[in-house]
Design an enzyme around this catalytic site. Sequence first.
Site, PDB file in Angstrom:
ATOM      1  N   GLU A   7      -0.996  -2.922  -0.557  1.00 27.97           N
ATOM      2  CA  GLU A   7       0.321  -2.536  -0.161  1.00 27.97           C
ATOM      3  C   GLU A   7       0.448  -1.378   0.540  1.00 27.97           C
ATOM      4  O   GLU A   7       0.279  -0.168  -0.490  1.00 27.97           O
ATOM      5  CB  GLU A   7       1.427  -2.707  -1.407  1.00 27.97           C
ATOM      6  N   GLU A  60       5.152   8.746  -2.083  1.00 32.21           N
ATOM      7  CA  GLU A  60       4.546   8.396  -3.520  1.00 32.21           C
ATOM      8  C   GLU A  60       2.742   8.222  -3.516  1.00 32.21           C
ATOM      9  O   GLU A  60       2.280   8.187  -4.489  1.00 32.21           O
ATOM     10  CB  GLU A  60       4.933   6.705  -3.519  1.00 32.21           C
ATOM     11  N   ASP A  93       5.665  -3.812   2.755  1.00 34.88           N
ATOM     12  CA  ASP A  93       7.047  -3.469   1.862  1.00 34.88           C
ATOM     13  C   ASP A  93       7.985  -2.991   2.981  1.00 34.88           C
ATOM     14  O   ASP A  93       7.626  -1.596   3.341  1.00 34.88           O
ATOM     15  CB  ASP A  93       6.507  -2.738   0.580  1.00 34.88           C
ATOM     16  N   HIS A 152       8.739   0.704   2.657  1.00 36.00           N
ATOM     17  CA  HIS A 152       7.999   1.677   3.117  1.00 36.00           C
ATOM     18  C   HIS A 152       7.610   1.906   4.382  1.00 36.00           C
ATOM     19  O   HIS A 152       7.515   2.967   5.143  1.00 36.00           O
ATOM     20  CB  HIS A 152       6.499   1.433   2.211  1.00 36.00           C
ATOM     21  N   HIS A 209       7.158  -7.479   0.483  1.00 34.05           N
ATOM     22  CA  HIS A 209       8.237  -6.952  -0.058  1.00 34.05           C
ATOM     23  C   HIS A 209       9.516  -6.609   0.794  1.00 34.05           C
ATOM     24  O   HIS A 209       9.434  -6.240   1.712  1.00 34.05           O
ATOM     25  CB  HIS A 209       8.011  -5.848  -0.731  1.00 34.05           C
ATOM     26  N   ARG A 255      16.611   0.878  -0.398  1.00 33.26           N
ATOM     27  CA  ARG A 255      16.208   0.161  -1.371  1.00 33.26           C
ATOM     28  C   ARG A 255      16.951  -0.606  -2.369  1.00 33.26           C
ATOM     29  O   ARG A 255      16.762  -1.031  -3.360  1.00 33.26           O
ATOM     30  CB  ARG A 255      15.211   0.989  -2.495  1.00 33.26           C
ATOM     31  N   GLU A 272      12.122  -6.590  -3.799  1.00 37.16           N
ATOM     32  CA  GLU A 272      11.708  -5.573  -4.847  1.00 37.16           C
ATOM     33  C   GLU A 272      12.774  -4.573  -4.238  1.00 37.16           C
ATOM     34  O   GLU A 272      12.442  -3.586  -3.551  1.00 37.16           O
ATOM     35  CB  GLU A 272      10.303  -5.365  -4.532  1.00 37.16           C
TER      36      GLU A 272
HETATM   37  C1  LER Z   1       5.605  -1.255  -5.463  1.00 35.63           C
HETATM   38  O1  LER Z   1       5.549  -2.583  -4.863  1.00 35.63           O
HETATM   39  C2  LER Z   1       6.121  -0.352  -4.389  1.00 35.63           C
HETATM   40  O2  LER Z   1       6.811  -0.780  -3.267  1.00 35.63           O
HETATM   41  C3  LER Z   1       6.023   1.127  -4.632  1.00 35.63           C
HETATM   42  O3  LER Z   1       7.102   1.784  -4.049  1.00 35.63           O
HETATM   43  C4  LER Z   1       5.983   1.423  -5.977  1.00 35.63           C
HETATM   44  O4  LER Z   1       5.706   2.766  -6.076  1.00 35.63           O
HETATM   45 MN    MN Z   2       6.776  -2.993  -3.005  1.00 35.39          MN
END
Ligand code: LER
Ligand code: MN
Length: 274
Positions: A152, A158, A185, A188, A211, A217, A246
Amino acid sequence: MKLSVAIAGEQALPSAFVVWRGFEASIRKAAELGYHGVELALKCADEIDPDKLHKWLKQYHLEVSCISTGQVFADLGLYFTHESDEIREKAIVVFTELIHMAKDFGKIVSIGRARGFVAQGQTREQAEALFIDAARQICGIADKAGVTIIVEPVNRYETNFINNLDEAASMVKRIGCGNLGIMPDVFHMNIEDDKIGASLARNGELLRYIHLADSNRMAPGQGHIDFDDIFGGLKAAGFDGWASIEILAKPDPDTAARQAAEYILPLIKQYNKA
Ligand code: LER
Ligand code: MN
């Protein structure tokens, strides 16, 4: 495409980014809202009794979409770029147990934050070499178990290692294992990728799972991400896997999960018809 929602055990840290905590109640609530599956955010395999899990899934007609592993990093502090052999080996042991669990539950295991990062005093090349070595070991174990591993990309606030889909794709190609793919995701991607739909389409051959969240979020529909663009990119990629919600559990877990299901399920229905 099918829709799942990320859940965790009662004791999971806030950094688990799941809507609901507590396995049985979460599975029941997911089924009530029309989800097809649940993503299990676990830090180790013995967090959940497989017999009970089988029973609840059967009772509520749900599947496990994937086992995700962010808590292996966030709770246990284990990751693959760590300079200590002992820490990396412990991470591989935990992943091996989760892969064996995934044989019966979902057949997909994610590598999220447990990939690690480029630490101070470490070069990018050193971190990459450690990650590549660990990923090949994990993929070898997973291959024998019929399990797919997904990496991912995570935003720059992060981690400093594998932030967008293009970086993930070139890393996956360098690792060179047939059972290794990518889990975008869109939260992100909204920070890191050039255009979300175009990046999904361009990296389509490696997409195995996605995701979904909105730009803040929150549940899809509560921010400014263009979900038509996302579904267009997935269509161009020929994607037919799981999409998983998520998101932050705000304003409260039940509302967030309901908002997400009400917004995304009709899009998935339309996607599967076209
Ligand atoms: C976990 O799936 C994720 O998207 C991250 O932001 C966790 O740090
Ligand atoms: Mn994620």
